[in-house]
Design an enzyme around this catalytic site. Sequence first.
Site, short mmCIF file in Angstrom:
data_model
loop_
_atom_site.label_atom_id
_atom_site.label_comp_id
_atom_site.label_asym_id
_atom_site.label_seq_id
_atom_site.Cartn_x
_atom_site.Cartn_y
_atom_site.Cartn_z
N CYS A 118 27.30 34.71 42.53
CA CYS A 118 27.57 34.78 41.09
C CYS A 118 27.87 36.22 40.72
O CYS A 118 27.78 37.14 41.55
CB CYS A 118 26.38 34.25 40.27
SG CYS A 118 24.88 35.24 40.45
N CYS A 121 25.27 38.92 41.41
CA CYS A 121 25.24 39.46 42.77
C CYS A 121 26.14 40.69 42.88
O CYS A 121 25.79 41.68 43.53
CB CYS A 121 25.67 38.40 43.77
SG CYS A 121 24.61 36.95 43.85
N ASP A 525 62.32 45.44 40.97
CA ASP A 525 62.64 45.73 42.37
C ASP A 525 63.99 45.09 42.66
O ASP A 525 64.39 44.14 41.98
CB ASP A 525 61.55 45.15 43.27
CG ASP A 525 61.84 45.42 44.74
OD1 ASP A 525 62.18 46.56 45.07
OD2 ASP A 525 61.71 44.48 45.54
N ASP A 717 58.37 42.33 44.50
CA ASP A 717 57.31 42.60 45.47
C ASP A 717 57.47 43.97 46.12
O ASP A 717 56.98 44.21 47.21
CB ASP A 717 57.28 41.52 46.56
CG ASP A 717 58.62 41.40 47.28
OD1 ASP A 717 59.56 42.14 46.92
OD2 ASP A 717 58.73 40.56 48.18
#
Length: 718
Positions: A118, A121, A525, A717
């Site tokens: 969770c 943590c 790009d 990308d």
Amino acid sequence: MSVTAQSLAAPVAGDSKVECFHCGLPAPSDARYAVVIEGQRRPMCCHGCQAVAEAIVAAGLTDFYRHRTARSQRAEDLIPEQLRGLELYDRADLQKSFVRVESEQVREAALILEGIVCAACVWLNEHHVNALPGVLEFRVNYSTHRARVRWDERQIKLSTILAAIATIGYIAHPFDPSRQEALQKQERTLALRRLAVAGLFAMQVMMLAVGLYVGEYQSMDAWIREFLRWVCLILTVPVVAYSAQPFFTAAWRDLRRRQLGMDVPVSLAILAAFIASVWHTGQGHGEIYYDSVTMFVFFLLTGRFLEMTARHRAGQVSEALVRMLPATATRLDTAGCEAIVPIAELVAGDQVLVRPGETIPADGRVEEGASSVDESLLSGESLPLPRQIGEALIGGSVNIESPLVMRIEKVGAETVLSAIVRLLDRAQGEKPRLALLADRIAGWFIAVLLVVAALVFSVWWLLSDFDTAFRVTLSVLVVTCPCALSLATPTAIVAATGVLTRLGVLTTRGHALETLACVTHVIFDKTGTLTYGRPQVVTVESVSDWEPEHCRRLAAALERGSEHPVGRALAEGTHLRIPEATELRNTPGSGVEGWIEGRCYRVGRPEFVAGLSHEEVAERYDLDVASTWVALGDETGLLAWFQLNDVLRPGAAEAVNALQNRGLTLELLSGDRPDTVAHIAQEVAIASARGGLSPQDKLNRLRELQQKGAVVAMVGDG
């Protein structure tokens, strides 16, 4: 109030059957293990959980127990035999694959954490590790359970950091894509199993419910109606007992922390509807809600499955980059003998043989041979780049034409590919602001909902009877249950992310969807985004008596079977009969020579083709500086010119025009040649274009715009 931790010999007050406060497993009734947490003695099941709890309390991190949404794993299970040898991770030869040397003293490592259940943590790990002397930064990505740690080697060792994480009940180890994939597969399998059980039984219950609804108007026999109601009950039990278990577990933990989470009214509605249905089934009369219960659980699990899918997808981009590297490499010894070794064993100074079609295993330089390499996935360059002796090679790029012998210079975390992965990792890990807003709204909504439900029950009990009050209150809970908040948010995020992915937009931050509405600048790009990313023949110009179609056939025959993108472009795209070429000889970086029907031909660079006829042929730049010109000739001289371009995608110019009409500022950033980039920018009417950029250069430009107040969207990308 002071907070202390100590081992206690006295029994813990309460029932003899107690749960471990840390992991939830049964604890000994004699309380041989216990820890004082915020003034209360809490039972523990073993030495491991006791030690972990004491470490958490000693570090002043007891807020972890108030904010966690799931029990921690048992500490004994989180300290395997391998942790006794954590000092091995301090060895330089082991660190080279996952540790980056940032400076003489500063190191950075990529880790994966096991035991994260969770958000609490994540909070516990970050606060605990960041408090260690010498740790400069420690961040955990909840979506992928991956962590990045930076530390000062003079003050703390990596093994000490890993041991500190182990003391609070978690396992940290070097990031391994295959291991993370196994953990995600396990999580996905469990979620699918619960979803499948809910869906299967929900369909069966719905079919029977239709019969019951129709039977109300068709005078169904009483014994048939009772039989169907009992069958519905039996079919609903697995859904409530198994599929809905995560809701009940989370709701119980929320109540124990005296907090109202979204699972509290969800669980209350499920249990109330199920208990009422069981009661009415036993009584033989009254409304039953088995169909509502099963479908309700099914839809909620569907939403959570979509959210989990979005979390897993967040880490797939960087993992795909990591997998670009091969598992093994061909290392050469001083005598020139070949040996297949894992790339983890490569060190700077090794000689490696890279055959055509193989991926370059690490960064280095060419020592023997000449070839072309495809760096399109790393730099955006659409055409293979020639590489001669002494020139640089980037790990993850692909050798195209001829064997190369390279000298390794950088391995592991020091490579260019690892730097790109780090850029993506740092960009990920933020929870979308939309989801945070939904959580805040849900908290207030749940409180108001429970108050309204209590008022409705009280009023109807006063005005009518208990059964009526219960039925009306149950309707309020079911109708107003915050399933829309728990289902709509992840569904909308996944749907939008999926559409953007199909359109070629890389979403690297959780808040990108909300920020998209505020964008002022759009950065494109080139390769694979505005263009196809591969050359295509656009013009065949014959300078001889032969027709252009015949020249195209000759070039296709010579380049048939070529792995070079230019060669593939010449060999493809023609529907004419291609003659047979023999005695083919490839000259890396120059072209191909072969015999067709008794005559020798060459196709490739002009100077290479001219060598066959000993005539001078000048380079072709007159028509289009952004084009690649390939010559075809024989012993008599030049026969034809082929013009190749990286062609624009359909709709690219229209998309750019639509964005400009919205008042957005557009730029084109690419790793391709500047003249090619300028040509593409002119075709799509983008005023600002830059070529020859690395991924880091592009990131620097984005940051430059952001510092000026721009909200930037990156499309592609690159």
